[in-house]
Design a protein around this motif. Structure first.
Motif, PDB file in Angstrom:
ATOM      1  N   GLY A 191       0.699  -1.202   0.025  1.00  0.00           N
ATOM      2  CA  GLY A 191       0.060   0.046   0.109  1.00  0.00           C
ATOM      3  C   GLY A 191       0.658   1.222   0.052  1.00  0.00           C
ATOM      4  O   GLY A 191       0.300   2.349   0.202  1.00  0.00           O
ATOM      5  N   THR A 212      -2.420  -3.067   1.860  1.00  0.00           N
ATOM      6  CA  THR A 212      -3.278  -3.849   0.782  1.00  0.00           C
ATOM      7  C   THR A 212      -3.561  -5.223   1.120  1.00  0.00           C
ATOM      8  O   THR A 212      -4.175  -5.991   0.789  1.00  0.00           O
ATOM      9  CB  THR A 212      -2.695  -3.793  -0.547  1.00  0.00           C
ATOM     10  N   HIS A 213      -2.728  -5.650   2.342  1.00  0.00           N
ATOM     11  CA  HIS A 213      -2.983  -7.066   2.639  1.00  0.00           C
ATOM     12  C   HIS A 213      -2.723  -7.227   4.145  1.00  0.00           C
ATOM     13  O   HIS A 213      -1.894  -6.421   4.772  1.00  0.00           O
ATOM     14  CB  HIS A 213      -1.880  -7.819   2.041  1.00  0.00           C
TER      15      HIS A 213
END
Length: 172
Positions: free
Chosen positions: A123, A129-130
């Motif tokens: 990100g 993002t994870h």
């Protein structure tokens, strides 16, 4: 006490404590030694989902669901769906969005991580993002991507995860 590790992680040797603490007992990894914590309950719940399909937008506090968009025809979990499910078993409510989970709980140093802590990746300078759940050593459990399944990964030996690490959070 020493954990006996099997091919699926913590194995079937743990049988009693967390089931009394968890709102709904996990199928297989119901307790993780003396001194069960919410993080251990969350980890046990996640381990019981090994092999479940990745489904974009999938997962709820009750378990795997049909996802949305790319996941609309697959029952399973996306990364934040797996973590929200696992922590719901420990009585902690999380949002179904990685960026929101990054802000839910207490930030901790990587060296202070404990079983069940959330690990965040990717990100850039925006939201991660994870998200994954820490197990032990360098091992985490996560729902990686479309076409994959819930699996364990050593994030400390992965060149991607080592460089994409954004931080750790302890929910609850």
């Amino acid at each position: 006490m020493r954990a006996v590790l099997g091919s699926r992680g913590l194995g079937d040797v743990y049988k009693s404590q967390a089931s009394a603490l968890a709102p709904a007992p996990a199928k297989q990894h119901t307790a993780l030694l003396t001194g069960t914590t919410k993080g251990k309950i969350a980890a046990a719940a996640a381990l019981d989902q090994l092999g479940v399909s990745f489904s974009w937008g999938g997962g709820s506090a009750k378990g795997p669901t049909l996802g949305i968009g790319r996941g609309a025809r697959t029952r399973g979990f996306d990364c934040s769906g797996l973590t929200l499910y696992a922590w719901s078993r420990a009585g902690v409510r999380l949002s179904h969005y990685t960026g929101a989970q990054f802000r839910q709980g207490r930030r901790i140093a990587l060296r202070a991580r404990r079983m069940g802590d959330l690990l965040f990746f990717g990100g850039g300078t925006g939201d991660p993002t994870h998200v994954a759940l820490f197990l032990h050593g360098g091992l985490m459990i996560h729902a990686p991507k479309t076409g994959d399944v819930v699996r364990k990964t050593n994030f400390l030996t992965s060149s991607y995860f080592r460089t994409a690490f954004r931080g750790a959070v302890r929910p609850g």
